[in-house]
Scaffold this motif. Sequence first.
Motif, short mmCIF file in Angstrom:
data_model
loop_
_atom_site.label_atom_id
_atom_site.label_comp_id
_atom_site.label_asym_id
_atom_site.label_seq_id
_atom_site.Cartn_x
_atom_site.Cartn_y
_atom_site.Cartn_z
N GLN A 177 0.86 -1.28 0.12
CA GLN A 177 0.10 0.14 0.11
C GLN A 177 0.98 1.30 -0.09
OE1 GLN A 177 -2.31 1.05 3.62
NE2 GLN A 177 -3.87 2.13 2.22
N TYR B 248 -9.49 7.99 -3.41
CA TYR B 248 -8.92 6.77 -3.60
C TYR B 248 -8.95 6.97 -5.38
CZ TYR B 248 -9.77 4.86 0.83
OH TYR B 248 -9.76 4.51 2.12
N SER C 21 -8.16 -0.15 4.31
CA SER C 21 -7.68 -0.85 3.20
C SER C 21 -7.78 -2.31 3.48
CB SER C 21 -6.41 -0.49 2.90
OG SER C 21 -5.35 -1.02 3.86
#
Length: 282
Positions: free
Chosen positions: A125, A156, A272
């Motif tokens: 990530q 996002y 996430s």
Amino acid sequence: MVNKLLMNGPVILVRGAGEQASGVGWVLAKAGFRVVMTEVAKPLMVRWPVCFGTAVPEKRWQVEGVSACYVENSIVDCETAWKAGEIPILVDPHLEALSKLNPVVLVDAIMAKRNLGTKRDMAPQTIGLGPGFTAGVDVDLVVETNRGHYLGKLIYAGAAQPNTGTPGVIAGFSRERVVYSPKAGIFKAKRDIGEQVSAGDSLGEIDDGVRSEKVLSTIDGTLRGLLRTNTCIPANVKIGDIDPRGHQEYCWTVSEKARAIGSSVLLGIMESGILSPPILRV
């Protein structure tokens, strides 16, 4: 008495150890993650009392109960720091130790208003703070850093608001509260962070080897930030921060902006699903 932080979670790498990056590192360390932060060899930090990057020249530094230490070995010394409940600070602007650290999350918090080399494949990530990043392209997630209603918003898809080039408004003052260098040279501080100053007061001077030029306060307020003395600087960079609100304690604590950004980064990591919260000491 504050217990030593227990850093037993996955590794999170934060690029940068300035004011906003330190807010991110502070939040993540308090949450129990093994945070490592990278910096340049000679960081320019106006609000250095609340920057973990101050550990580079000082070897150790503390911000609101969280300690950081300068380390040279990316693995052995980092492990030692984490066991001691400290954030290791590496001088590694080009992330040469990335493969050894193998972070699960990488946060680009340099706040350069442009991407200085962070790529989406650098970690499972990747998160970028503010302008210069596009979620879904060079990072997975962008965090809004512009003051106002959307500060801390998780993005996002797409980018953060464009760089305005104007400091945020505090108590009615924007650009007036920030002091910039009129020329390149060696900055010599004449006042201390935490002091009350008035418009026209001398905060220091810049010596370019030919002559010295005074740097003056632009408004009345508390000197919330000032570059360390004997710092070599280019022209037109931020060298001072005057807070018109006049609260001296603001000089030594994480700002509301840095806390909001740090908390949003933590939320983005948890949302996430890539990591579970580490087990914290009670």
